[in-house]
Design a protein around this motif. Structure first.
Motif, short mmCIF file in Angstrom:
data_model
loop_
_atom_site.label_atom_id
_atom_site.label_comp_id
_atom_site.label_asym_id
_atom_site.label_seq_id
_atom_site.Cartn_x
_atom_site.Cartn_y
_atom_site.Cartn_z
N LYS A 51 -29.04 13.26 41.73
CA LYS A 51 -29.49 12.42 42.85
C LYS A 51 -28.57 11.21 43.02
CE LYS A 51 -34.36 13.49 42.09
NZ LYS A 51 -35.60 12.99 41.50
N ALA B 88 -29.29 19.95 39.85
CA ALA B 88 -30.27 19.17 40.61
C ALA B 88 -31.07 18.30 39.65
CB ALA B 88 -31.18 20.12 41.40
N CYS C 57 -34.26 18.40 45.67
CA CYS C 57 -33.84 17.39 44.70
C CYS C 57 -33.77 16.08 45.49
CB CYS C 57 -32.48 17.76 44.11
SG CYS C 57 -31.86 16.56 42.92
N GLY C 58 -34.80 15.24 45.32
CA GLY C 58 -34.88 14.06 46.17
C GLY C 58 -35.03 14.49 47.62
N ALA D 283 -25.41 12.41 44.61
CA ALA D 283 -25.60 12.68 46.04
C ALA D 283 -25.68 11.39 46.85
CB ALA D 283 -26.86 13.52 46.25
N ASP D 284 -26.40 10.41 46.31
CA ASP D 284 -26.54 9.13 47.00
C ASP D 284 -25.18 8.47 47.18
OD1 ASP D 284 -28.50 7.22 48.04
OD2 ASP D 284 -27.75 5.92 46.45
N TRP E 166 -32.64 16.11 49.22
CA TRP E 166 -31.65 17.17 49.46
C TRP E 166 -32.23 18.54 49.09
CZ3 TRP E 166 -30.54 12.49 46.97
CH2 TRP E 166 -29.76 11.59 47.74
N GLY F 191 -31.67 14.17 37.78
CA GLY F 191 -31.68 12.76 38.18
C GLY F 191 -30.26 12.27 38.41
#
Ligand SMILES: CC(C)(COP(=O)(O)OP(=O)(O)OC[C@H]1O[C@@H](n2cnc3c(N)ncnc32)[C@H](O)[C@@H]1OP(=O)(O)O)[C@@H](O)C(=O)NCCC(=O)NCCS
Length: 207
Positions: A14, A9, A41-42, A17-18, A44, A11
């Motif tokens: 992220k 989790a 995490c962001g 995931a994006d 999520w 940066g």
């Protein structure tokens, strides 16, 4: 609904995931050993630690390791594969990957990266934002090409090497395993295993 698990989790996680959401993963869970202090995490959720992911791999359609350290990413991916995980490969819709390039399992390619034809890229690669990997390059397993780094044609990069942000590598150059190429370096000659090189032209500063 297809389900993706991301280990790490961070940066970097992220961004993974994006990109995953943009390329069709509908449900995304993070796993991280920072639990229980961290739960998100962001946007999520962090739903478990790495041991819990190992026990639950069969409930996910895909798994990816979002850990920047190449050696740790390799160890974690190997554990997950042994536990039966199906490793995902995430290619941001704004990346360009030649249909004649081959990418290993567990690799990620971020926005505006370009991977040209006849590249062979091993498992668990990070091909970061806006990097370019030109024709006939050969990258080992668990390599990271940082944002804006450029590999000219027929470059070879060994396992677990890291090409820093904005670095360039001249065509036909061989970079060994576990090498670090510093940010902004220009590599014009072969680099032996385990070295760190920096500058223009790149020179070794240590192991
Ligand atoms: C090469 C690198 C790994 C070295 O890190 P480090 O071991 O912590 O080294 P230091 O910062 O202590 O620097 C050691 C020396 O090398 C020099 N140096 C470090 N990185 C350099 C670089 N990229 N270019 C030129 N010189 C560099 C420093 O100025 C210092 O010189 P000095 O001894 O004369 O003062 C790091 O600086 C680097 O470039 N990392 C890449 C970062 C990156 O790409 N991030 C993207 C993540 S997605």
């Amino acid at each position: 609904m297809n389900r993706l698990a991301i280990l790490g989790a961070s940066g970097h996680g992220k961004v993974v995931a994006d990109a995953a959401a943009l390329c069709g993963w509908e449900h995304i869970d993070f796993f991280d050993d920072g639990l229980p202090e961290r739960k998100v995490c962001g946007v999520w959720s962090i739903v478990g630690d790495s041991a819990q992911l190992l026990a639950a791999v069969d409930t996910y359609d895909g798994v990816i390791v979002a850990i920047g350290n190449n050696a740790i990413r390799r160890a974690k991916q190997q554990q997950l594969v042994q536990a039966g995980a199906v490793m995902a490969t995430i290619i941001h819709p704004a990346a360009v990957v030649s249909k004649h390039a081959h990418l290993g399992a567990g690799s990620v390619v971020f926005a505006t990266a370009v991977i040209n034809p006849f590249c062979e890229i091993g498992d668990g690669a990070i091909l970061n934002t806006g990097c370019s990997v030109d024709h006939d390059c050969s990258l080992g397993a668990f390599v990271h090409v940082s944002p804006g780094a450029r590999l000219a044609g027929q470059v070879q990069v060994g396992d677990e090497s890291w090409v820093g942000i904005g670095a360039s590598v001249r065509q036909l150059t061989c970079i060994g395993a576990r090498v670090t190429v510093g940010a902004g370096a220009v590599v014009v000659s072969a680099v032996a295993n385990d070295l760190t090189v920096v500058g223009v032209p790149a020179r070794a500063i240590g192991k």
